[in-house]
Design a protein around this motif. Structure first.
Motif, mmCIF file in Angstrom:
data_model
loop_
_atom_site.group_PDB
_atom_site.id
_atom_site.type_symbol
_atom_site.label_atom_id
_atom_site.label_comp_id
_atom_site.label_asym_id
_atom_site.label_seq_id
_atom_site.Cartn_x
_atom_site.Cartn_y
_atom_site.Cartn_z
ATOM 1 N N ARG A 259 0.804 -1.209 0.000
ATOM 2 C CA ARG A 259 0.000 0.000 0.000
ATOM 3 C C ARG A 259 0.851 1.279 0.000
ATOM 4 N NH1 ARG A 259 -4.985 2.301 -1.114
ATOM 5 N NH2 ARG A 259 -6.105 0.483 -0.351
ATOM 6 N N SER A 260 1.810 1.356 0.925
ATOM 7 C CA SER A 260 2.582 2.604 1.056
ATOM 8 C C SER A 260 3.865 2.590 0.238
ATOM 9 C CB SER A 260 2.910 2.863 2.528
ATOM 10 O OG SER A 260 3.709 1.823 3.043
ATOM 11 N N GLY A 261 4.215 1.467 -0.328
ATOM 12 C CA GLY A 261 5.455 1.360 -1.100
ATOM 13 C C GLY A 261 6.596 0.830 -0.267
ATOM 14 N N ALA A 262 6.634 1.246 1.004
ATOM 15 C CA ALA A 262 7.703 0.772 1.894
ATOM 16 C C ALA A 262 7.261 0.912 3.341
ATOM 17 C CB ALA A 262 8.979 1.582 1.672
ATOM 18 N N SER A 263 7.830 0.066 4.185
ATOM 19 C CA SER A 263 7.608 0.165 5.627
ATOM 20 C C SER A 263 8.973 0.214 6.279
ATOM 21 C CB SER A 263 6.798 -1.042 6.120
ATOM 22 O OG SER A 263 6.727 -1.030 7.521
ATOM 23 N N MET A 264 9.285 1.370 6.886
ATOM 24 C CA MET A 264 10.608 1.532 7.518
ATOM 25 C C MET A 264 10.419 2.291 8.843
ATOM 26 S SD MET A 264 12.928 2.262 4.110
ATOM 27 C CE MET A 264 11.893 3.522 3.354
ATOM 28 N N SER A 265 11.274 3.285 9.117
ATOM 29 C CA SER A 265 11.228 3.979 10.415
ATOM 30 C C SER A 265 9.931 4.757 10.618
ATOM 31 C CB SER A 265 12.395 4.957 10.525
ATOM 32 O OG SER A 265 13.605 4.285 10.402
ATOM 33 N N LEU A 266 9.501 5.488 9.602
ATOM 34 C CA LEU A 266 8.316 6.332 9.756
ATOM 35 C C LEU A 266 7.039 5.502 9.847
ATOM 36 C CD1 LEU A 266 9.316 9.082 7.142
ATOM 37 C CD2 LEU A 266 9.272 9.353 9.623
ATOM 38 N N LYS A 267 6.951 4.479 9.019
ATOM 39 C CA LYS A 267 5.749 3.631 9.023
ATOM 40 C C LYS A 267 5.633 2.849 10.335
ATOM 41 C CE LYS A 267 2.365 1.232 6.862
ATOM 42 N NZ LYS A 267 2.015 0.315 7.932
ATOM 43 N N ASN A 268 6.754 2.691 11.028
ATOM 44 C CA ASN A 268 6.759 1.961 12.292
ATOM 45 C C ASN A 268 5.794 2.568 13.309
ATOM 46 O OD1 ASN A 268 7.581 0.195 14.349
ATOM 47 N ND2 ASN A 268 9.305 1.474 14.949
ATOM 48 N N TRP A 269 5.603 3.904 13.250
ATOM 49 C CA TRP A 269 4.728 4.555 14.242
ATOM 50 C C TRP A 269 3.261 4.202 14.024
ATOM 51 C CZ3 TRP A 269 8.259 5.277 17.419
ATOM 52 C CH2 TRP A 269 9.471 5.884 17.094
ATOM 53 N N LEU B 167 12.621 8.120 -4.471
ATOM 54 C CA LEU B 167 11.836 8.762 -3.411
ATOM 55 C C LEU B 167 10.456 9.169 -3.912
ATOM 56 C CD1 LEU B 167 14.452 10.956 -1.522
ATOM 57 C CD2 LEU B 167 13.305 8.899 -0.716
ATOM 58 N N THR B 168 10.350 9.403 -5.228
ATOM 59 C CA THR B 168 9.047 9.805 -5.778
ATOM 60 C C THR B 168 8.002 8.696 -5.633
ATOM 61 O OG1 THR B 168 9.890 9.105 -7.923
ATOM 62 C CG2 THR B 168 9.901 11.467 -7.469
ATOM 63 N N SER B 169 8.465 7.452 -5.495
ATOM 64 C CA SER B 169 7.504 6.355 -5.343
ATOM 65 C C SER B 169 7.108 6.153 -3.878
ATOM 66 C CB SER B 169 8.088 5.055 -5.913
ATOM 67 O OG SER B 169 9.145 4.598 -5.094
ATOM 68 N N LEU B 170 7.722 6.918 -2.978
ATOM 69 C CA LEU B 170 7.412 6.805 -1.546
ATOM 70 C C LEU B 170 7.057 8.201 -1.007
ATOM 71 C CD1 LEU B 170 10.479 4.549 -0.612
ATOM 72 C CD2 LEU B 170 8.161 3.784 -1.149
ATOM 73 N N PRO B 171 5.897 8.728 -1.402
ATOM 74 C CA PRO B 171 5.572 10.128 -1.077
ATOM 75 C C PRO B 171 5.571 10.465 0.411
ATOM 76 C CG PRO B 171 4.007 9.216 -2.655
ATOM 77 C CD PRO B 171 4.833 8.069 -2.166
ATOM 78 N N PHE B 172 5.362 9.464 1.280
ATOM 79 C CA PHE B 172 5.281 9.794 2.705
ATOM 80 C C PHE B 172 6.595 10.351 3.237
ATOM 81 C CE2 PHE B 172 6.549 5.311 2.620
ATOM 82 C CZ PHE B 172 7.593 5.275 3.532
ATOM 83 N N GLY C 276 -7.931 1.501 17.359
ATOM 84 C CA GLY C 276 -9.135 1.742 16.578
ATOM 85 C C GLY C 276 -9.124 1.049 15.230
ATOM 86 N N ARG C 277 -10.059 1.453 14.408
ATOM 87 C CA ARG C 277 -10.167 0.853 13.067
ATOM 88 C C ARG C 277 -9.175 1.554 12.153
ATOM 89 N NH1 ARG C 277 -15.398 1.706 10.679
ATOM 90 N NH2 ARG C 277 -14.721 0.153 9.166
ATOM 91 N N ARG C 278 -7.904 1.334 12.429
ATOM 92 C CA ARG C 278 -6.868 2.100 11.744
ATOM 93 C C ARG C 278 -6.758 1.762 10.261
ATOM 94 N NH1 ARG C 278 -1.660 -0.646 14.800
ATOM 95 N NH2 ARG C 278 -2.271 -2.801 14.447
ATOM 96 N N ASN C 279 -7.371 0.656 9.846
ATOM 97 C CA ASN C 279 -7.302 0.301 8.426
ATOM 98 C C ASN C 279 -7.932 1.370 7.534
ATOM 99 O OD1 ASN C 279 -6.040 -2.034 9.000
ATOM 100 N ND2 ASN C 279 -7.862 -3.318 8.859
ATOM 101 N N ILE C 280 -8.815 2.176 8.117
ATOM 102 C CA ILE C 280 -9.451 3.197 7.276
ATOM 103 C C ILE C 280 -8.411 4.215 6.798
ATOM 104 C CG2 ILE C 280 -11.675 2.937 8.444
ATOM 105 C CD1 ILE C 280 -11.237 5.699 9.654
ATOM 106 N N PHE C 281 -7.289 4.304 7.505
ATOM 107 C CA PHE C 281 -6.232 5.239 7.093
ATOM 108 C C PHE C 281 -5.475 4.741 5.861
ATOM 109 C CE2 PHE C 281 -6.213 6.391 11.764
ATOM 110 C CZ PHE C 281 -6.945 7.546 11.577
ATOM 111 N N HIS C 282 -5.690 3.481 5.505
ATOM 112 C CA HIS C 282 -5.017 2.963 4.305
ATOM 113 C C HIS C 282 -5.421 3.769 3.071
ATOM 114 C CE1 HIS C 282 -3.814 -1.302 5.831
ATOM 115 N NE2 HIS C 282 -3.072 -0.329 6.308
ATOM 116 N N GLN C 283 -6.593 4.409 3.152
ATOM 117 C CA GLN C 283 -7.048 5.205 2.008
ATOM 118 C C GLN C 283 -6.174 6.446 1.813
ATOM 119 O OE1 GLN C 283 -9.322 3.705 0.209
ATOM 120 N NE2 GLN C 283 -9.332 2.147 1.818
ATOM 121 N N ASP C 284 -5.511 6.869 2.888
ATOM 122 C CA ASP C 284 -4.659 8.067 2.796
ATOM 123 C C ASP C 284 -3.363 7.768 3.547
ATOM 124 O OD1 ASP C 284 -3.763 10.555 2.258
ATOM 125 O OD2 ASP C 284 -5.310 11.638 3.370
ATOM 126 N N ILE C 285 -2.728 6.708 3.113
ATOM 127 C CA ILE C 285 -1.618 6.142 3.887
ATOM 128 C C ILE C 285 -0.447 7.115 4.044
ATOM 129 C CG2 ILE C 285 -0.532 5.009 1.885
ATOM 130 C CD1 ILE C 285 -0.834 3.307 5.255
#
Lengths: 334, 341
Positions: B211-221, B300-305, B227-236
């Motif tokens: 979904r987000s392209g990568a899971s590293m230090s920032l995604k760890n948080w 980095l363009t493929s990992l906008p977060f 809660g129903r945090r899956n709803i945030f997948h729409q705006d990951i």
């Protein structure tokens, strides 16, 4: 009513009405502050079983004969539906949900002689064989080794086995670093034989030339092929072209008009993304469209009701040659 | 009801009887209400009071980063922490440390879907060596928490190295709002392990994420959300940015010893992994992730977060501007041996 009300009655009535009014205000306030986050799927925190346990009654139970000798179940079977799949596989759920996912069952089994060693079986019901092929092929590991001892659509990759049959897609993942061993293979064979479903016959493959085709690279997009939402039912496969590989694709549409219209729509989609038109000369392919996408070549054409194409080719002349071979093959097949 | 009855004045006795009946009815209704009353309200039962995660960076310290090449996770971790100034620069004897690991999945350590237990245990030891008063480890996993911590080997690693594992419970969550945030508004966050904490360390692997392209230090948080945090997948990408603003760690450890190149975030096969032999320590999680993208071979363009977090002022995309110390454990070992000879 003629009699006069007593003062006590009046006060009691007012008090009761006040209480009822306060209750109404309280209920309204609480409803107004409804917090979606509070009503989350707490199944994993409370040990509740998902409602999905009631779905997929046709699924084989992950128990009994599929458990290899010397192994035992590590816990109960888990069942997930489209609402809860992401509770198991998180972000990867999207791939399944976009491909017709119906349900998934998972269960772990441990080695009774070495409880540290265990494996987990994931049994996905994808609704129909082509959906199963989508998730099977799009996740296929490059280093995977075909496993005909399990089935025609099966491969092993390191510690894991992946296969499909009919609408079922199965992953068996071991906790051991060793290659998938005899126990896992026996489990896969046993599970495969107990699953109902026709062996997938993929006639689109006959629409493409056989020479230099890399069968293990086959991919099927039931929807959203190459990021274009209208590109569905796409079969893609790589060809060896010298040192490089070139991906060709084909899709059978309902009629020639639809095939031609879809070819144009995909071409326009590429241009809107920033690709540049890259006309090809003397190919002999009627209506051929081509675009340069960040240095890679994309070719699209239709023949009768078939949509053909080459995707993201880095070798232009090899790509054009393959496109010509595809057209010649299509003419021969007719 | 007859006219006679209507006309008949109510006696005192009759009035008292009615009052008593009404009282009993109200008391019964009240008792029933008390029985079904949820004292915690709709916020998943957390403790009261506003929750804050805050900034755990060491004041007065410039941003630092180390890139250590080596396959031994324990050695590489120690060398990485030494390269950013040594553990004593960050952890003082009075500190209570929280280590937020990525323990999202009930999968074995070999699949690299979670923080590696060797890294977790070694970090706990380092904190203890610096005199930390308390070292806690937590995450709110995707799968069943007990299975995740057990099967990943993290529970064992924490217990053997003297840490304290905080497995999530409903009472550990509190509603939290990120000032100016668009998504984290009155949302339950894993707060209890943060009580009295003075330092925060993140430990995560480098993974592909569908979904987000990568899971590293920032995604760890993301593992702090309830809660129903899956709803945030729409705006990951936005939620990862907001989480980065919410939790400012003392430093992060990004374990790129093995990188999950495909089929993330769960993977499943060793064939999804590539041996990249890198351990990153950084006070700037954005810089750590910007380097991590190179391990995943993604622009980095493929990992906008990552860019979003940088724009929000959390860190820099230009990790080279931190002048990261680069060390090869093998070269260092050979050099030490030569000097000894």
């Amino acid at each position: 009513m003629n009699r006069n009300r007593s003062r006590a009655e009046t006060i009691s009535g007012i008090v009761i009405l006040c209480v009822l009014f306060c209750l109404g205000v309280w209920i309204f306030t609480r409803a107004k502050h409804y917090n979606e986050s509070a009503w989350f799927g707490r199944a994993h925190q409370t040990g509740e079983t998902s409602a999905a346990a009631e779905i997929a009654p046709d699924a084989v139970e992950l128990a009994g004969e599929i458990i290899p000798e010397g192994y035992a179940a590590m816990g109960d079977e888990e069942v997930f539906d489209s609402e809860t799949l992401s509770d198991k596989i998180n972000g990867k759920a999207d791939l399944y949900l976009e491909s017709g996912f119906a349900s998934m069952r998972a269960r772990r089994f441990f080695d009774k002689n070495n409880p540290e060693t265990w494996f987990e079986v994931y049994l996905y019901n994808m609704g129909e064989p082509r959906n199963a092929l989508t998730v099977f092929s799009l996740q296929r590991r490059k280093e995977g080794r075909d496993a005909p001892e399990i089935g025609a659509w099966a491969y092993t990759a390191g510690n894991a086995i992946f296969f499909m049959k009919g609408p079922w897609y199965v992953e068996i993942v071991s906790s051991s670093e060793d290659e998938a061993g005899a126990s896992l293979i026996r489990c896969a064979q046993s599970l495969l034989s107990s699953l109902e479903g026709e062996e997938l016959v993929f006639e689109e493959l006959n629409l493409l030339p056989k020479d230099n085709m890399l069968h293990s690279s086959l991919k099927y997009f039931s929807s959203n092929g190459f990021g274009f939402h209208r590109l569905d039912r796409i079969l893609a496969v790589n060809y060896q072209a010298g040192e490089r590989e070139i991906m060709a694709f084909v899709s059978v549409r309902d009629n020639p008009e639809e095939a031609a219209e879809l070819a144009n729509a995909y071409y326009k989609f590429l241009l809107e993304l920033g690709a540049e038109s890259a006309p090809l000369q003397d190919t002999g392919i009627p209506g051929i469209l081509s675009a340069d996408v960040l240095g890679d070549l994309e070719i699209i054409f239709n023949h009768d009701r078939m949509l053909y194409g080459i995707h993201a080719a880095t070798d232009r002349s090899a790509a054009v040659n393959l496109a010509i071979r595809m057209l010649n093959h299509a003419n021969t097949e007719r | 009801m007859s006219k006679e009855t209507h006309d008949k004045a109510m006696s005192r006795r009759e009035f008292m009887e009615r009052i008593i009946k009404a009282g009993i009815t109200i008391a019964a209704a009240g008792a029933l209400g008390l029985q079904i009353h949820d004292p915690h309200g709709p916020y998943a039962g957390g403790a009261s009071g506003p929750a804050r995660l805050g900034n755990y960076k060491v004041r007065g310290l410039d941003e630092r980063m180390a890139i250590i090449h080596g396959s031994d996770r324990r050695q590489a971790l120690r060398r990485a922490v030494k390269a950013i100034g040594g553990i004593e620069s960050f952890i003082k004897p009075s500190d209570r440390v929280l280590i937020k690991v990525n323990a999202a999945f009930a999968l074995p350590a070999i699949l690299n879907a979670n923080a590696h237990p060797d890294v977790v245990s070694e970090m706990i030891r380092l904190c203890h060596e610096a005199g930390a008063k308390d070292v806690r480890v937590t995450d709110n996993p995707i799968n069943d928490p007990a299975s995740c911590f057990q099967l990943s080997g993290i529970k064992d690693a924490v217990e053997k190295s003297g840490g304290r594992l905080y497995m999530p419970r409903e009472s550990y969550f509190r509603p939290l709002t990120l000032p100016g945030g668009s998504l984290i508004r009155d949302w339950p966050v894993l707060y209890e392990p943060f009580e009295d904490v003075t330092k925060l360390i993140g430990i995560s692997p480098v993974k592909d994420h569908h979904r987000s392209g990568a899971s590293m230090s920032l995604k760890n948080w993301y593992g702090l959300l309830g809660g129903r945090r899956n709803i945030f997948h729409q705006d990951i990408h936005t939620i990862i940015m907001e989480l980065a603003m919410l939790a400012r760690p003392t430093f992060v450890i990004l374990d790129g010893t093995m990188t999950m190149m495909t089929n993330g975030p769960t993977g499943g096969s060793l064939a999804d992994l590539k041996q990249t032999d890198v351990m990153i320590a950084s006070t700037d999680p954005v810089a750590a992730d910007a380097f991590g993208a190179t391990l995943l071979e993604r622009p980095l363009t493929s990992l906008p977060f990552i860019a979003k977090a940088a724009e929000a002022g959390v860190g820099t995309l230009d990790y080279e501007s931190l002048r990261p110390e680069r060390v090869s454990l093998e070269d260092e070992h050979n050099s030490t041996q030569e000097q000894g000879a």
